[in-house]
Design a protein around this motif. Structure first.
Motif, mmCIF file in Angstrom:
data_model
loop_
_atom_site.group_PDB
_atom_site.id
_atom_site.type_symbol
_atom_site.label_atom_id
_atom_site.label_comp_id
_atom_site.label_asym_id
_atom_site.label_seq_id
_atom_site.Cartn_x
_atom_site.Cartn_y
_atom_site.Cartn_z
ATOM 1 N N GLU A 115 -14.187 93.447 21.225
ATOM 2 C CA GLU A 115 -14.321 92.414 20.200
ATOM 3 C C GLU A 115 -15.704 92.417 19.566
ATOM 4 O O GLU A 115 -15.838 92.284 18.339
ATOM 5 C CB GLU A 115 -14.021 91.044 20.815
ATOM 6 N N VAL A 116 -16.745 92.556 20.383
ATOM 7 C CA VAL A 116 -18.104 92.537 19.834
ATOM 8 C C VAL A 116 -18.564 93.922 19.407
ATOM 9 O O VAL A 116 -19.664 94.076 18.863
ATOM 10 C CB VAL A 116 -19.115 91.913 20.827
ATOM 11 N N GLY A 117 -17.737 94.930 19.632
ATOM 12 C CA GLY A 117 -18.009 96.269 19.124
ATOM 13 C C GLY A 117 -19.114 97.015 19.835
ATOM 14 O O GLY A 117 -19.907 97.718 19.189
ATOM 15 N N VAL A 118 -19.185 96.889 21.165
ATOM 16 C CA VAL A 118 -20.210 97.606 21.917
ATOM 17 C C VAL A 118 -19.562 98.442 23.023
ATOM 18 O O VAL A 118 -18.446 98.165 23.459
ATOM 19 C CB VAL A 118 -21.244 96.642 22.546
ATOM 20 N N ARG A 119 -20.292 99.459 23.432
ATOM 21 C CA ARG A 119 -19.798 100.343 24.497
ATOM 22 C C ARG A 119 -20.812 100.477 25.627
ATOM 23 O O ARG A 119 -20.445 100.504 26.785
ATOM 24 C CB ARG A 119 -19.476 101.716 23.912
ATOM 25 N N GLY A 203 -31.988 89.677 22.550
ATOM 26 C CA GLY A 203 -31.738 90.325 21.271
ATOM 27 C C GLY A 203 -30.446 91.124 21.234
ATOM 28 O O GLY A 203 -30.356 92.130 20.517
ATOM 29 N N LYS A 204 -29.438 90.672 21.972
ATOM 30 C CA LYS A 204 -28.149 91.376 22.032
ATOM 31 C C LYS A 204 -27.080 90.427 22.551
ATOM 32 O O LYS A 204 -27.406 89.369 23.122
ATOM 33 C CB LYS A 204 -28.244 92.603 22.930
ATOM 34 N N PRO A 205 -25.802 90.772 22.384
ATOM 35 C CA PRO A 205 -24.745 89.938 22.948
ATOM 36 C C PRO A 205 -24.861 89.832 24.472
ATOM 37 O O PRO A 205 -25.186 90.811 25.147
ATOM 38 C CB PRO A 205 -23.454 90.668 22.546
ATOM 39 N N LEU A 233 -19.708 86.397 21.037
ATOM 40 C CA LEU A 233 -18.275 86.603 21.244
ATOM 41 C C LEU A 233 -17.452 85.599 20.444
ATOM 42 O O LEU A 233 -16.347 85.913 19.995
ATOM 43 C CB LEU A 233 -17.946 86.482 22.736
ATOM 44 N N PHE A 234 -17.974 84.397 20.251
ATOM 45 C CA PHE A 234 -17.249 83.353 19.535
ATOM 46 C C PHE A 234 -17.714 83.197 18.091
ATOM 47 O O PHE A 234 -17.246 82.303 17.392
ATOM 48 C CB PHE A 234 -17.388 82.018 20.263
ATOM 49 N N ALA A 235 -18.616 84.044 17.656
ATOM 50 C CA ALA A 235 -19.127 83.951 16.275
ATOM 51 C C ALA A 235 -18.254 84.808 15.364
ATOM 52 O O ALA A 235 -18.702 85.789 14.781
ATOM 53 C CB ALA A 235 -20.587 84.386 16.212
ATOM 54 N N ARG A 236 -16.993 84.435 15.259
ATOM 55 C CA ARG A 236 -16.024 85.160 14.439
ATOM 56 C C ARG A 236 -15.237 84.152 13.616
ATOM 57 O O ARG A 236 -15.043 83.010 14.028
ATOM 58 C CB ARG A 236 -15.028 85.959 15.317
ATOM 59 N N GLU A 237 -14.759 84.574 12.459
ATOM 60 C CA GLU A 237 -13.923 83.681 11.671
ATOM 61 C C GLU A 237 -12.637 83.405 12.431
ATOM 62 O O GLU A 237 -12.022 84.333 12.968
ATOM 63 C CB GLU A 237 -13.584 84.322 10.322
ATOM 64 N N PRO A 238 -12.229 82.133 12.512
ATOM 65 C CA PRO A 238 -11.011 81.812 13.263
ATOM 66 C C PRO A 238 -9.756 82.326 12.590
ATOM 67 O O PRO A 238 -9.632 82.310 11.385
ATOM 68 C CB PRO A 238 -11.025 80.278 13.290
#
Length: 242
Positions: A115-119, A203-205, A233-238
């Motif tokens: 969801e947050v686009g990290v690996r 400075g990161k999720p 993680l919750f900073a997304r458009e609903p």
């Protein structure tokens, strides 16, 4: 009203859930049902026993009566200690018993990373090295690259009494410059009040157990809530306006 259920072992940081419910600021109810913990330890066999069907059955029965739409086993170690396939079978059995979609916090971490686009991640664990290694194996099975692991064996009762200073010390010790996110997997940690400050500091999720468990339950219920006070993680458009 969307009602979500959480099976939570013992008593440590369950007060994060009503705090998160308030921060969501919408028509979402978080029902926490306690399960028996047995031995308060992070030994592998104790963690596996904690999530056995007979241990969860009484709490599942309570959730069935509460009308929840999805259920999450809110014990990260009691899931990943079974390995990827063992944890999948555990949540399948939980779904059958609860009669609702089900998951576990460990799978919540795997889905949240996408969801947050990290690996590339670092892990701050309050587990001994062998248990922290099992979480690392679980994350790698999910496609993550674990670049650093900081582990220390601390009982859940002690972790539950930690304040901001201890939490931030753990986060700083565990972080690595090459990590795109920091994971704090222990469900006994109080983190809900500190997520924006942790992310500003590093400075990161930052993904934590209670935060991820609630997000995973919302995902199962096809709800998405924009609540930046609960971190990136919750900073997304609903998906559903609330």
């Amino acid at each position: 009203m969307t009602a979500l259920g959480f099976l939570y072992p013992g008593h440590s940081a369950e007060d994060d859930y009503p705090r998160i419910e308030q921060l969501l600021g919408s028509d979402i109810r978080l029902d926490v049902i306690h399960t028996e913990t047995g031995e308060d330890t992070h030994r592998v066999e104790a963690l596996r026993a904690m999530g056995a069907p007979e241990q969860l059955a009484p709490a599942v029965g309570e959730l069935r009566l509460s009308g929840t739409e999805a259920v999450v086993w809110a014990c990260t170690g009691g899931s990943f200690a079974l390995g990827w396939e063992g944890a999948r079978e555990q949540v399948r059995a939980l779904a059958r018993a609860a009669g609702t979609p089900a998951s576990a916090t460990s799978f919540g971490f795997a889905h949240a990373l996408r969801e947050v686009g990290v690996r590339r991640v670092a892990v701050g664990a309050t587990y001994p090295d062998d248990v922290a290694g099992l979480f690392t194996d679980f994350l790698r099975a999910a496609g993550a690259e674990v670049v650093a692991v900081h582990g220390a064996e601390v009982a859940a009762a002690e972790v539950g009494a930690w304040g901001e200073a201890e939490l931030f010390a753990l986060a700083r010790s565990a972080d690595d410059p090459s990590a795109e996110a920091l994971l704090l997997p222990d469900t006994a940690l109080h983190t809900a009040a500190h997520l924006p400050a942790l992310e500003k500091e590093l400075g990161k999720p930052v993904l934590t157990a209670s935060q991820v468990a609630v997000w995973e339950a919302l995902r199962l219920a096809d709800r998405r809530v924009n609540a930046p006070t609960l971190g990136s993680l919750f900073a997304r458009e609903p998906l559903v306006q609330v």
